[in-house]
Each structure stands twice: as C-alpha cells, then as structure tokens.
Design a protein around this motif. Structure first.
Motif, PDB file in Angstrom:
ATOM      1  N   MET A 289       0.830  -1.198   0.000  1.00  0.00           N
ATOM      2  CA  MET A 289       0.000   0.000   0.000  1.00  0.00           C
ATOM      3  C   MET A 289       0.865   1.249   0.000  1.00  0.00           C
ATOM      4  SD  MET A 289      -2.875   1.286   2.741  1.00  0.00           S
ATOM      5  CE  MET A 289      -4.162   0.245   2.095  1.00  0.00           C
ATOM      6  N   LYS A 290       0.410   2.247  -0.729  1.00  0.00           N
ATOM      7  CA  LYS A 290       1.085   3.544  -0.761  1.00  0.00           C
ATOM      8  C   LYS A 290       0.141   4.637  -0.292  1.00  0.00           C
ATOM      9  CE  LYS A 290       4.051   2.329  -4.717  1.00  0.00           C
ATOM     10  NZ  LYS A 290       4.404   2.661  -6.127  1.00  0.00           N
ATOM     11  N   VAL A 291       0.672   5.534   0.527  1.00  0.00           N
ATOM     12  CA  VAL A 291      -0.026   6.773   0.873  1.00  0.00           C
ATOM     13  C   VAL A 291       0.630   7.879   0.075  1.00  0.00           C
ATOM     14  CG1 VAL A 291      -0.510   8.441   2.697  1.00  0.00           C
ATOM     15  CG2 VAL A 291      -0.682   5.988   3.175  1.00  0.00           C
ATOM     16  N   ALA A 292      -0.181   8.649  -0.652  1.00  0.00           N
ATOM     17  CA  ALA A 292       0.360   9.704  -1.514  1.00  0.00           C
ATOM     18  C   ALA A 292      -0.161  11.061  -1.057  1.00  0.00           C
ATOM     19  CB  ALA A 292      -0.035   9.454  -2.965  1.00  0.00           C
ATOM     20  N   LYS A 293       0.766  11.949  -0.750  1.00  0.00           N
ATOM     21  CA  LYS A 293       0.386  13.318  -0.369  1.00  0.00           C
ATOM     22  C   LYS A 293       0.757  14.264  -1.498  1.00  0.00           C
ATOM     23  CE  LYS A 293       1.655  17.555   1.185  1.00  0.00           C
ATOM     24  NZ  LYS A 293       2.747  18.437   0.717  1.00  0.00           N
ATOM     25  N   PHE A 294      -0.165  15.163  -1.845  1.00  0.00           N
ATOM     26  CA  PHE A 294       0.076  16.138  -2.902  1.00  0.00           C
ATOM     27  C   PHE A 294       0.007  17.545  -2.324  1.00  0.00           C
ATOM     28  CE2 PHE A 294      -1.246  12.341  -5.076  1.00  0.00           C
ATOM     29  CZ  PHE A 294      -0.440  12.306  -6.204  1.00  0.00           C
ATOM     30  N   GLY A 295       1.009  18.366  -2.662  1.00  0.00           N
ATOM     31  CA  GLY A 295       1.095  19.733  -2.153  1.00  0.00           C
ATOM     32  C   GLY A 295       0.214  20.701  -2.911  1.00  0.00           C
ATOM     33  N   GLY A 296       0.208  21.940  -2.443  1.00  0.00           N
ATOM     34  CA  GLY A 296      -0.663  22.957  -3.013  1.00  0.00           C
ATOM     35  C   GLY A 296      -0.396  23.269  -4.468  1.00  0.00           C
ATOM     36  N   SER A 297       0.876  23.277  -4.873  1.00  0.00           N
ATOM     37  CA  SER A 297       1.188  23.552  -6.277  1.00  0.00           C
ATOM     38  C   SER A 297       0.701  22.429  -7.180  1.00  0.00           C
ATOM     39  CB  SER A 297       2.703  23.751  -6.457  1.00  0.00           C
ATOM     40  OG  SER A 297       3.415  22.584  -6.078  1.00  0.00           O
ATOM     41  N   SER A 298       0.617  21.203  -6.638  1.00  0.00           N
ATOM     42  CA  SER A 298       0.138  20.063  -7.414  1.00  0.00           C
ATOM     43  C   SER A 298      -1.375  20.084  -7.596  1.00  0.00           C
ATOM     44  CB  SER A 298       0.531  18.749  -6.716  1.00  0.00           C
ATOM     45  OG  SER A 298       1.933  18.617  -6.629  1.00  0.00           O
ATOM     46  N   LEU A 299      -2.064  20.921  -6.808  1.00  0.00           N
ATOM     47  CA  LEU A 299      -3.530  20.955  -6.821  1.00  0.00           C
ATOM     48  C   LEU A 299      -4.053  22.369  -7.041  1.00  0.00           C
ATOM     49  CD1 LEU A 299      -3.768  18.701  -3.678  1.00  0.00           C
ATOM     50  CD2 LEU A 299      -4.691  18.029  -5.886  1.00  0.00           C
ATOM     51  N   ALA A 300      -3.263  23.196  -7.717  1.00  0.00           N
ATOM     52  CA  ALA A 300      -3.579  24.623  -7.811  1.00  0.00           C
ATOM     53  C   ALA A 300      -4.786  24.926  -8.686  1.00  0.00           C
ATOM     54  CB  ALA A 300      -2.361  25.392  -8.310  1.00  0.00           C
ATOM     55  N   ASP A 301      -5.053  24.079  -9.686  1.00  0.00           N
ATOM     56  CA  ASP A 301      -6.169  24.329 -10.591  1.00  0.00           C
ATOM     57  C   ASP A 301      -6.676  22.996 -11.144  1.00  0.00           C
ATOM     58  OD1 ASP A 301      -4.307  23.543 -12.534  1.00  0.00           O
ATOM     59  OD2 ASP A 301      -3.856  25.604 -13.130  1.00  0.00           O
ATOM     60  N   ALA A 302      -7.676  23.072 -12.036  1.00  0.00           N
ATOM     61  CA  ALA A 302      -8.295  21.858 -12.570  1.00  0.00           C
ATOM     62  C   ALA A 302      -7.293  21.005 -13.355  1.00  0.00           C
ATOM     63  CB  ALA A 302      -9.477  22.234 -13.456  1.00  0.00           C
ATOM     64  N   PHE A 303      -6.443  21.648 -14.116  1.00  0.00           N
ATOM     65  CA  PHE A 303      -5.453  20.920 -14.903  1.00  0.00           C
ATOM     66  C   PHE A 303      -4.547  20.100 -13.992  1.00  0.00           C
ATOM     67  CE2 PHE A 303      -1.237  20.736 -16.938  1.00  0.00           C
ATOM     68  CZ  PHE A 303      -1.561  20.038 -18.101  1.00  0.00           C
ATOM     69  N   GLN A 304      -4.098  20.716 -12.920  1.00  0.00           N
ATOM     70  CA  GLN A 304      -3.217  20.014 -11.985  1.00  0.00           C
ATOM     71  C   GLN A 304      -3.955  18.894 -11.259  1.00  0.00           C
ATOM     72  OE1 GLN A 304      -0.073  21.099 -13.181  1.00  0.00           O
ATOM     73  NE2 GLN A 304       0.436  20.718 -11.047  1.00  0.00           N
ATOM     74  N   ILE A 305      -5.209  19.134 -10.907  1.00  0.00           N
ATOM     75  CA  ILE A 305      -5.983  18.107 -10.208  1.00  0.00           C
ATOM     76  C   ILE A 305      -6.189  16.888 -11.103  1.00  0.00           C
ATOM     77  CG2 ILE A 305      -8.288  17.569  -9.295  1.00  0.00           C
ATOM     78  CD1 ILE A 305      -8.279  20.406  -8.074  1.00  0.00           C
TER      79      ILE A 305
END
Length: 450
Positions: free
Chosen positions: A1-17
C-alpha cells in the motif's frame, strides 16, 4: 500500500488536479491520498490558505468579510467549472460560510478552523471529481476517521496515540480515501492545525497508521537537491538520503519536507519517496533508514538565519558538579529550547532561535544565571546564521572540516561558532546572517567542485 500526499502547487487548478488523479489511478497500490489546499497558479497568485487567513483576520478585526469569503468561493468555483463538477460547489460554499460565521471565544482557534477549510474543501472536490469519472472515492473527514490532536505546553499540535488505531481502519476500505491534510480535531471536537506545511505530517501519520510500504510526497521538484536551487544554479540531485540526514537538512532550511513530518514514518521504518507531480517519470529522491549507495561524500548543505548565541563563562566551570543541570533548568523554566551547545573547559555557548529568546526572556535568563550560578560573564549575540554540512559518508572520511573551514576563511567569512554533531553526520558553522547564502555557495563550490 502507498499513501500519496500532494502539495498545493500540485492541486492549484483543474489541470493540476486531473494530473494528480491520473497519477493516483496509474498505480493500484495508491489507496490513500492526502491533499493540500490549492496553491499558487502563477508567481503572482495567492494561495487559498492565504485567502482564508484574510477572511479570518477581517472578521476578527470587526470588519465585513463578505468580499474575502467570495474570493475563496470564486477560486473553488473556477476549479469546479473546469472539472465539470459544479454540483459540489454549494457544499463547498456552505462549509466555508458555516465555519467563517461560526461563533467563537478564542481568536487562535477560530483562525485555525478557517485556515483548515482550504484542505477540507479541496478533499471534497477531489473526491467528487474522481466519482464523476466513475472511480469509487470517499472524502474522509479527520474527525469521523479519528485523527485526534492536542496542544502541548508550547502550543504545538501533537497526535494522540489512539489516532493510529483509529486510522488503521482506512487500510481496509474498498474506496480511494481522499483525506484533507494540515488539521485534525481535539477530543472536544475543535479543529487543531499543524504549522504551515503540515499536510506533510498528516501524510506521514496516515502512512504509519496503515503500515504503508511507501509514503509518497508529491511536490513540484524532481529531487531533493544538495543545496537550495535558489542559491546555486543546477545543484547536485540527491537520489537517496537517510531520515537522519534529511532531518538535519530540514532543520537548517531545506523546505522540501516539513521538518516534523519524518517522525511517524521514521519510527516504523517506512521509506518516503519524494516525486514531481509535473514529471512523474523522474526517479525522485528516496528517504530511507539505511542507504544502499552514496552519490557523493557530502549529501547536502543548508543554511538558516534567525539564531542567537548565549555564551556563559565561569572559571573552573568543569569542576562544579551540577552546574550544567542548573543552567539547563533556567532555560527550561523559561520555555527556551537549546539548538546546539559547543563548549570549552570554562565556557559553554547555547545556540537558540531568536524568536524564542525575546528581550524580556533574555533579561530574565541573564538575571537568574548571574544570581543563581555566579558566573563571570555572559555574552549574547543576535546576528547568527547556521550553515550545516550533512553526509553519512563523512563519518568515515578525513579532512572535510579542514576543507570547509579553510574555504570559508579564504572567502573572508568569519566563523563565530563551529560544532560537529556527535553522530558525525553533520557539521555546523555559525556565521553572520548577512553571509548565510554566500557561505552556502562557498561550501558547495569547495565540496562539490562545480
């Protein structure tokens, strides 16, 4: 199993999400995803967390805060439109407004609750997007899942041990768990936040709780580098680094990973893999308990400002039984943490963060040391930066200290303090704050020979 954390720059807009969701779905082992609040889309943009702080500050000041709330709603509205999931927007807006308008009797707790809404609403949004593309995913509320925190004596958020048992149940879910980072709840039901960047800690806690094989920390760089790329162009990339080395570098200014985030995975021996959301094929940097290879003699160099020194001198100090114990007690009574303490026969220097050693505390500490310990002199200097050289391979090498000190001296940098860690994986140099970045560049040039 992997836990994956994504930072704010990785989730800044729809394209990144969308990019993040593609990464998650590319590996069936990624079952738990920790999300930050949307970060900056451009250099001039404002993070959602900062927009939320503006909401809280406006209300605490007794001003209208409608414009500030609307700015946050508009940001999420833009994302939901681009993802074609506008049906989630009423839930997000309702959550934001309910938190922002709630009654409160503690300014700090109110600010915490509002700040946490960036991560909370983004987790709802990501889960909804995954559902819209027919992926079974669940928004996981930290209170419902049992992430309980408390404040320690210094006001820092710490986890209650029962949380690990509560969160272990996430491992058996048949849905992707989308978990908001940065915050948890007190047993009384109040939101408690970690310090800025605390989503790293949330991810580490979850990885420890479910006994993950790997904790992935996704950010916007290919690697951890041997030195801050804002100080040295194209620095040497680190492919593997130990927990201890990373902790030393994070302490001295490395910002890739929150400095408290390693502890939950460290005690359980879970490796951390730092990866680039924008370049997922890159090998990244692995943080491990024991290295399998060394790319270089020195692993990294980092510098941080904001320190001061307190040097206490007393003739025959070494013969006075209990002197250091009583000295430590004075600093402990004032709630002051000691970072380093190089010493001589008749003197000892404490290196302290300036923010923890206010002028009021300085006056109180000095008064007690003179009256209780009858010392000869105390000298306080407040213009100190700490520059660290870190590398496990240094323990079996000769001449690194001499090379480093010589390079700094030849560059005209006066060394105020020199100290080598007991584990021999780090060397610390104290220099004037004005020379901090320059000292890092000098050491990098000497030790990496670029």
């Amino acid at each position: 199993m992997k836990v994956a954390k994504f930072g704010g720059s990785s989730l800044a807009d729809a394209f990144q999400i969308k990019k993040v969701c593609d990464i998650v779905l590319s590996d069936a082992d990624r079952r738990i995803v920790v999300v930050s609040a949307p970060g900056k889309r451009t250099k001039e943009d404002i993070k959602v967390t900062d927009l939320l702080i503006a909401v809280a500050k406006a209300r605490l000041a007794g001003n209208s805060y409608e414009d500030e709330i609307q700015a946050v709603v508009n940001r999420f509205e833009s994302i939901t439109k681009d993802l074609n999931i506008t049906d989630i927007l009423p839930e997000i807006e309702s959550t934001l407004r309910a938190t922002a308008t709630a009654s409160y009797n503690d300014d700090v707790k109110y600010l915490d609750s509002v700040k946490a809404m960036g991560e909370d609403c983004n987790a709802r949004l990501v889960a909804r997007y995954l559902n819209s593309i027919n992926v079974p995913a669940e928004y996981c509320n930290p209170k419902e899942k049992g992430l309980f925190l408390k404040h320690d004596a210094n006001g820092k958020a710490v986890i209650l041990n029962e949380s690990y048992t509560n969160l272990a149940a996430l491992a058996t879910s048949d849905k992707l768990c989308i978990f908001p980072g940065f915050y948890g709840y007190s047993k009384e039901g109040e939101i408690i936040t970690f310090s800025r960047g605390g989503s790293d800690i949330t991810g580490s806690i979850l990885a420890a709780a479910v006994k993950a094989d790997v904790y992935e920390n996704w950010t916007d760089v290919d690697n951890v580098f041997a030195v801050n790329p804002n100080i040295v162009k194209n620095p040497f990339p680190i492919t593997e680094i130990t927990y201890d080395e990373m902790r030393e570098l994070a302490y001295a200014g490395f910002t890739v990973l929150h400095e408290e985030a390693l502890y939950p995975v460290y005690v359980r021996g879970i490796p951390v893999h730092i990866k680039n959301t924008n370049n997922p094929s890159s090998s990244g940097t692995k943080i491990v308990a024991k290295r399998t290879h060394y790319d270089s003699l020195v692993t990294g160099i980092a510098g941080d400002r904001g320190f001061c020194t307190v040097t206490i001198t007393k003739y025959l100090m070494n013969r006075q039984v209990g002197f250091l114990l009583n000295l430590f007690k004075i600093f402990t009574d004032e709630g002051i943490s000691i970072e380093h303490m190089p010493s001589g026969i008749d003197s000892i220097t404490f290196i302290i963060r300036k923010k923890n050693f206010t002028e009021e505390k300085e006056a109180a500490v000095l008064k007690r040391i003179y009256s209780e310990l009858s010392v000869d002199s105390i000298t306080v200097e407040r213009d100190l930066a700490v520059v660290m050289i870190v590398g496990q391979a240094m323990a079996n090498s000769v001449g690194i200290m001499a090379r480093a000190a010589s390079a700094l001296g030849n560059a005209g940098i006066n060394l105020k303090v020199v100290n080598q860690g007991a584990s021999e994986i780090s060397m610390m140099f104290g220099v004037s704050e004005a020379y901090c970045d320059y000292a890092v560049r000098v050491l990098y040039k000497e030790l990496f020979r670029y």
